[in-house]
Design a protein around this motif. Structure first.
Motif, mmCIF file in Angstrom:
data_model
loop_
_atom_site.group_PDB
_atom_site.id
_atom_site.type_symbol
_atom_site.label_atom_id
_atom_site.label_comp_id
_atom_site.label_asym_id
_atom_site.label_seq_id
_atom_site.Cartn_x
_atom_site.Cartn_y
_atom_site.Cartn_z
ATOM 1 N N ARG A 34 68.465 -16.979 4.148
ATOM 2 C CA ARG A 34 68.069 -16.179 2.997
ATOM 3 C C ARG A 34 66.781 -16.705 2.379
ATOM 4 N NH1 ARG A 34 73.859 -15.484 0.011
ATOM 5 N NH2 ARG A 34 74.673 -13.881 1.383
ATOM 6 N N ARG A 37 63.833 -15.506 4.357
ATOM 7 C CA ARG A 37 63.572 -14.073 4.229
ATOM 8 C C ARG A 37 62.972 -13.689 2.889
ATOM 9 N NH1 ARG A 37 69.146 -11.547 6.503
ATOM 10 N NH2 ARG A 37 68.877 -12.152 8.661
ATOM 11 N N SER A 38 63.169 -14.509 1.872
ATOM 12 C CA SER A 38 62.733 -14.119 0.536
ATOM 13 C C SER A 38 61.501 -14.907 0.104
ATOM 14 C CB SER A 38 63.856 -14.336 -0.486
ATOM 15 O OG SER A 38 64.137 -15.706 -0.603
ATOM 16 N N LYS A 64 63.416 -9.960 -2.211
ATOM 17 C CA LYS A 64 64.347 -9.918 -1.086
ATOM 18 C C LYS A 64 64.211 -8.611 -0.334
ATOM 19 C CE LYS A 64 68.157 -12.667 -2.656
ATOM 20 N NZ LYS A 64 69.579 -12.603 -2.950
ATOM 21 N N LYS A 65 64.280 -8.690 0.964
ATOM 22 C CA LYS A 65 64.202 -7.498 1.800
ATOM 23 C C LYS A 65 65.589 -6.892 1.932
ATOM 24 C CE LYS A 65 60.453 -9.715 4.144
ATOM 25 N NZ LYS A 65 60.012 -10.447 5.300
ATOM 26 N N CYS A 66 65.720 -5.626 1.569
ATOM 27 C CA CYS A 66 66.985 -4.887 1.672
ATOM 28 C C CYS A 66 66.730 -3.634 2.496
ATOM 29 C CB CYS A 66 67.511 -4.501 0.298
ATOM 30 S SG CYS A 66 67.803 -5.864 -0.795
ATOM 31 N N ASN A 67 67.073 -3.678 3.765
ATOM 32 C CA ASN A 67 66.843 -2.568 4.699
ATOM 33 C C ASN A 67 65.372 -2.181 4.704
ATOM 34 O OD1 ASN A 67 69.555 -2.612 5.316
ATOM 35 N ND2 ASN A 67 70.048 -1.146 3.718
ATOM 36 N N LYS A 69 63.615 -1.339 1.892
ATOM 37 C CA LYS A 69 63.039 -1.547 0.565
ATOM 38 C C LYS A 69 63.058 -3.027 0.219
ATOM 39 C CE LYS A 69 64.169 2.955 -1.201
ATOM 40 N NZ LYS A 69 64.547 3.707 -2.359
ATOM 41 N N VAL A 70 62.395 -3.358 -0.889
ATOM 42 C CA VAL A 70 62.356 -4.736 -1.353
ATOM 43 C C VAL A 70 62.901 -4.800 -2.771
ATOM 44 C CG1 VAL A 70 60.882 -6.727 -1.815
ATOM 45 C CG2 VAL A 70 60.389 -5.257 0.114
ATOM 46 N N GLN A 71 63.713 -5.792 -3.037
ATOM 47 C CA GLN A 71 64.354 -5.972 -4.327
ATOM 48 C C GLN A 71 63.669 -7.114 -5.070
ATOM 49 O OE1 GLN A 71 68.275 -7.526 -3.859
ATOM 50 N NE2 GLN A 71 68.888 -7.100 -5.939
ATOM 51 N N ASN A 86 66.715 -7.027 -12.208
ATOM 52 C CA ASN A 86 67.120 -6.642 -10.865
ATOM 53 C C ASN A 86 66.652 -5.211 -10.642
ATOM 54 O OD1 ASN A 86 68.306 -6.300 -8.404
ATOM 55 N ND2 ASN A 86 70.402 -6.302 -9.155
ATOM 56 N N LEU A 88 64.588 -2.383 -7.603
ATOM 57 C CA LEU A 88 63.979 -2.134 -6.302
ATOM 58 C C LEU A 88 62.520 -1.744 -6.500
ATOM 59 C CD1 LEU A 88 66.709 -0.080 -4.422
ATOM 60 C CD2 LEU A 88 65.980 -2.397 -3.933
#
Length: 143
Positions: A34, A37-38, A64-67, A69-71, A86, A88
């Motif tokens: 993690r 990735r972030s 953070k990469k979420c599918n 999109k990025v969060q 928090n 997107l």
């Protein structure tokens, strides 16, 4: 005839020990994965209100990469790590520089209100963090 019972008990204890150790190793690997990735940066977050800027807290900003999109996730820099922002990132999200070490971020909250945040970052890292935000607004870059 009692030896088989002793051997059975020993093998059961060994299995339990192996089960206990395995999840800890997996958690460490997951945490390290993690982190790779972030993108993180230490920052201080302020929320704009009618009275002016209210401090939300000092924390760590994570991209953070979420599918596809990025969060953008900012947690307090405490042992509990309370979430203070928090959201997107999307391509129409206004993000701009403010002063020598600030970033203005207009984000949508859970109850569909738009709020303006000021994220103060170290002046040496503000340009790098701004570029990452602008890059990730368009989506997750291919690696």
């Amino acid at each position: 005839s009692a030896d088989w019972w002793v051997n059975l008990r020993k093998s059961q204890k060994n299995r339990k020990r192996k089960r206990r150790r395995k999840p800890l190793r997996n958690r460490r690997k997951l945490i390290m994965l993690r982190r790779k990735r972030s993108t993180t940066s230490k920052c201080k977050l302020f929320l704009k209100s009618a009275d002016g800027w209210n401090e939300k807290g000092l924390g760590i900003a994570n991209l953070k990469k979420c599918n596809d999109k990025v969060q953008l996730l900012i947690r307090n820099d405490t042992t509990i790590g309370t979430v203070i922002l928090n959201t997107l990132l999307h391509d129409k999200m206004p993000i701009s520089k403010s002063g020598k070490n600030g970033l203005l971020i207009v984000a949508t909250t859970e109850d569909s209100k738009t709020e303006t945040y000021l994220c103060r970052v170290n002046k040496d890292k503000v340009d790098e963090f701004y570029e990452k935000l602008e890059e990730y607004k368009k989506g997750v870059p291919s690696e």
